[in-house]
Design a protein around this motif. Sequence first.
Motif, PDB file in Angstrom:
ATOM      1  N   UNK A  36       0.845  -1.200   0.000  1.00 34.81           N
ATOM      2  CA  UNK A  36       0.000   0.000   0.000  1.00 34.81           C
ATOM      3  C   UNK A  36       0.874   1.239   0.000  1.00 34.81           C
ATOM      4  N   UNK A  37       0.574   2.151  -0.915  1.00 34.80           N
ATOM      5  CA  UNK A  37       1.265   3.438  -0.967  1.00 34.80           C
ATOM      6  C   UNK A  37       0.250   4.536  -0.653  1.00 34.80           C
ATOM      7  N   UNK A  38       0.523   5.287   0.407  1.00 29.79           N
ATOM      8  CA  UNK A  38      -0.279   6.458   0.764  1.00 29.79           C
ATOM      9  C   UNK A  38       0.523   7.700   0.396  1.00 29.79           C
ATOM     10  N   UNK A  39      -0.161   8.746  -0.045  1.00 27.75           N
ATOM     11  CA  UNK A  39       0.587   9.908  -0.518  1.00 27.75           C
ATOM     12  C   UNK A  39      -0.199  11.206  -0.307  1.00 27.75           C
ATOM     13  N   UNK A  40       0.569  12.275  -0.095  1.00 23.69           N
ATOM     14  CA  UNK A  40       0.049  13.634  -0.008  1.00 23.69           C
ATOM     15  C   UNK A  40       0.907  14.530  -0.883  1.00 23.69           C
ATOM     16  N   UNK A  41       0.385  15.674  -1.218  1.00 25.19           N
ATOM     17  CA  UNK A  41       1.164  16.678  -1.946  1.00 25.19           C
ATOM     18  C   UNK A  41       0.568  18.049  -1.686  1.00 25.19           C
ATOM     19  N   UNK A  42       1.412  19.069  -1.726  1.00 26.80           N
ATOM     20  CA  UNK A  42       0.962  20.455  -1.615  1.00 26.80           C
ATOM     21  C   UNK A  42       0.077  20.663  -0.386  1.00 26.80           C
ATOM     22  N   UNK A  43       0.583  20.250   0.768  1.00 25.79           N
ATOM     23  CA  UNK A  43      -0.169  20.356   2.025  1.00 25.79           C
ATOM     24  C   UNK A  43      -0.333  21.811   2.463  1.00 25.79           C
ATOM     25  N   UNK A  44       0.682  22.626   2.209  1.00 27.03           N
ATOM     26  CA  UNK A  44       0.628  24.069   2.458  1.00 27.03           C
ATOM     27  C   UNK A  44       0.133  24.411   3.868  1.00 27.03           C
ATOM     28  N   UNK A 254       5.600   3.436 -10.149  1.00 26.57           N
ATOM     29  CA  UNK A 254       4.619   4.377  -9.606  1.00 26.57           C
ATOM     30  C   UNK A 254       5.226   5.773  -9.637  1.00 26.57           C
ATOM     31  N   UNK A 255       4.447   6.741 -10.108  1.00 28.22           N
ATOM     32  CA  UNK A 255       4.879   8.129 -10.192  1.00 28.22           C
ATOM     33  C   UNK A 255       3.885   8.967  -9.397  1.00 28.22           C
ATOM     34  N   UNK A 256       4.359   9.560  -8.286  1.00 32.89           N
ATOM     35  CA  UNK A 256       3.501  10.382  -7.434  1.00 32.89           C
ATOM     36  C   UNK A 256       3.804  11.844  -7.720  1.00 32.89           C
ATOM     37  N   UNK A 257       2.821  12.562  -8.235  1.00 35.68           N
ATOM     38  CA  UNK A 257       3.037  13.939  -8.655  1.00 35.68           C
ATOM     39  C   UNK A 257       2.660  14.958  -7.597  1.00 35.68           C
ATOM     40  N   UNK A 258       3.054  16.196  -7.856  1.00 33.84           N
ATOM     41  CA  UNK A 258       2.729  17.330  -7.006  1.00 33.84           C
ATOM     42  C   UNK A 258       2.980  18.615  -7.755  1.00 33.84           C
ATOM     43  N   UNK A 259       2.622  19.739  -7.170  1.00 31.72           N
ATOM     44  CA  UNK A 259       2.798  21.089  -7.705  1.00 31.72           C
ATOM     45  C   UNK A 259       1.593  21.538  -8.528  1.00 31.72           C
ATOM     46  N   UNK A 260       1.003  20.664  -9.334  1.00 27.83           N
ATOM     47  CA  UNK A 260      -0.129  21.048 -10.176  1.00 27.83           C
ATOM     48  C   UNK A 260      -1.456  21.003  -9.425  1.00 27.83           C
ATOM     49  N   UNK A 261      -1.479  20.359  -8.258  1.00 30.87           N
ATOM     50  CA  UNK A 261      -2.721  20.172  -7.494  1.00 30.87           C
ATOM     51  C   UNK A 261      -3.775  19.476  -8.354  1.00 30.87           C
ATOM     52  N   UNK A 262      -3.350  18.617  -9.253  1.00 31.76           N
ATOM     53  CA  UNK A 262      -4.281  17.944 -10.155  1.00 31.76           C
ATOM     54  C   UNK A 262      -4.722  16.622  -9.527  1.00 31.76           C
ATOM     55  N   UNK A 277       0.335   6.754 -12.532  1.00 28.14           N
ATOM     56  CA  UNK A 277       0.543   8.154 -12.159  1.00 28.14           C
ATOM     57  C   UNK A 277      -0.588   8.589 -11.236  1.00 28.14           C
ATOM     58  N   UNK A 278      -0.215   9.184 -10.087  1.00 36.67           N
ATOM     59  CA  UNK A 278      -1.213   9.592  -9.088  1.00 36.67           C
ATOM     60  C   UNK A 278      -0.873  10.981  -8.556  1.00 36.67           C
ATOM     61  N   UNK A 279      -1.884  11.654  -7.969  1.00 37.95           N
ATOM     62  CA  UNK A 279      -1.703  12.975  -7.365  1.00 37.95           C
ATOM     63  C   UNK A 279      -3.008  13.371  -6.680  1.00 37.95           C
ATOM     64  N   UNK A 280      -2.939  14.196  -5.630  1.00 39.33           N
ATOM     65  CA  UNK A 280      -4.138  14.681  -4.957  1.00 39.33           C
ATOM     66  C   UNK A 280      -4.353  16.161  -5.283  1.00 39.33           C
ATOM     67  N   UNK A 281      -5.464  16.714  -4.762  1.00 37.22           N
ATOM     68  CA  UNK A 281      -5.771  18.132  -4.953  1.00 37.22           C
ATOM     69  C   UNK A 281      -4.975  19.027  -4.001  1.00 37.22           C
ATOM     70  N   UNK A 282      -4.288  18.438  -3.040  1.00 41.21           N
ATOM     71  CA  UNK A 282      -3.521  19.218  -2.079  1.00 41.21           C
ATOM     72  C   UNK A 282      -4.308  19.570  -0.835  1.00 41.21           C
ATOM     73  N   UNK A 283      -3.645  20.256   0.081  1.00 43.14           N
ATOM     74  CA  UNK A 283      -4.222  20.765   1.331  1.00 43.14           C
ATOM     75  C   UNK A 283      -4.696  19.678   2.295  1.00 43.14           C
ATOM     76  N   UNK A 284      -4.352  18.424   2.051  1.00 39.06           N
ATOM     77  CA  UNK A 284      -4.689  17.348   2.974  1.00 39.06           C
ATOM     78  C   UNK A 284      -6.162  17.038   3.058  1.00 39.06           C
TER      79      UNK A 284
END
Length: 612
Positions: A36-44, A254-262, A277-284
């Motif tokens: 299992x891979x859990x991920x966050x991005x752009x938590x700000x 697996x490629x976990x992205x960030x910066x685009x908030x996509x 390829x995965x990514x979240x909207x950011x802000x947790x």
Amino acid sequence: MIKNFYHLRAAILLLALFNVYAVEAQKPERQIREVTILYTNDFHSAFDPIPAYWLKGAPRLGGAAYLSTYIKQIRKHEPTTFLFDTGDMFTGQLSFLTKGEALMEMMMSMKYDAMCIGNHEFDYGSDNFEKQMNRVPFPVLGANIFYQGTTHRYARPYTILEKNGVRLGVIGIIGEDARSVALPSGITHLNFLDPLPIVRELVKELKPQVDLIVVLAHQGKTGPMQTDAENRPEVQRDFDEDRWLCGEVEGIDVFVGGHAHHGIETPYIHPKTGTLIVQTYGYGTRLGYLKLKVKGKKIVWHQGELLKVWSAKFAPDREVAAKLARYKEQVAPQIGQVMGRLQTRLVRDYNRESTLGDFVADVIRAESGAEVGMTNAGGLRGDLPAGKVTNGNVLDALPFINSLVVCEMTGAQIKEVLEQGFSLERGLIQVSGLKAIYDLSQPVKQRLIEAQINGEPLDDRRVYRVATNSFLAQGGDLYHTFLQTKQTDVGGLLSEIVMKYLRQHGEIQAPKMGRLLPLDSGNRGKGYTLRRVEVIGNETVKDNLVFKTIGLNPATLYHPSDIDGCINRLNRFGRFERVTKDNFEIVFDDQERFVDITVHLREKPHLRIRTR
């Protein structure tokens, strides 16, 4: 006797074969292992839950302590779990006041396994983040960041992680766009190289040593800086750079992205390489979740989604909550003082004029005495609430170490800045003292139709005093025109200037909108309505009404008796098929206080907007 001997030998042989088979079956290359891979991005710095005001009832989403509880629940049931972040943890009041320390401590308590560096990790300078990297036990990765003029890396390029016999090779990179929005003065002695050849080399090096390759990347176009971005598909950035890199490098699992908030709701499978390829909207507000089944070194099954972190459904993690409470207590005098009151909430909008953007531009213009105020949409990181506004609220909205700068700019240079904003590459520039009309259907750098300062047409040769922030003055967010201007650093952080303004003015109304007006031209052959028809004459007597067409560059005054003049002007403007009296119409309401001006083409009016 002999018969029994053969039976015994056969039994021993079968038992040996069974044991061999059992051993073979237990080898990793033959087992199906779950990861299992859990991920966050752009938590700000979204430490606290965010009210989802775009949803019915405005339920709360996210919050560090609630996110941590959710992660613990998953780890309890899925032991081979890795937790990653792809950068931009920093920004916000606690980040600003602790220089990012509170974020790194939070990540330590949440037991992150690795992170890559984002542009906002340099908000307080690269020397500061170097100290923060050394503070935490998990690896902080930046494979393509080097000290200027050397071959020495600023951070680790990769790490190898192992849990329950599963080995991951994890690489971290930052892209060119992300580098370009980092505070220029914070990265002066660093060099950022093209990540592609570096990733390709590291994948080749790591592949024989691990089961899976994971890339953590902070790249692509800058994400929209607004709280409701996940509910606004029109402002979502693409993840083309992620797809391109994954298509150029074989072997990334697996490629976990960030910066685009996509936010990618279900994993994208690259059609050429099979990379997920995965990514979240950011802000947790969402926790990225990717479940894998691995046989040998190959992913044979996957399932992924973005899990909503409904704060009301979880108890806060005690360790994370206590740690954040201690930091908040330490800085309480700096975040809990009421500065003033707002009659309505001031919100951000990355690609449009916003009430918060107008307010900040008004404040810096008033403080400096300049003719124009300009600030970047990307510099606005939180809305200001209705009612009491504290110094902490202001620091959330303006978390950067940006000072007030006055630039001497020609009208032509101001037009260049406006055109850069109208490209929407880094969001729409926010202004004060200036009105402009633009057309997004036109090519980039040709979208400005009309601009006025203090009611007068913008003069290309005249020099104007323009107030802005030091980030833009340094050419940040691709506004390179500022670098060509004569500048005076007035000093004082933008956040402090806004606080002073709030204290001086008490209760404040929302600023008047209508400074940056998009022109909707519609489709050729379907019709056109002048969107902004300003009534400047007697509003109660139809025959004496004088209206002003805006967006025809220059604006022109017309009386209903001079319809021919208006029609001729429209035809010269060239946005329409032939306009005649038969397809031109002025419509008044019953009280004769409003007017619609509609051009009908092929008997199909495209749009009719009533304007005072």
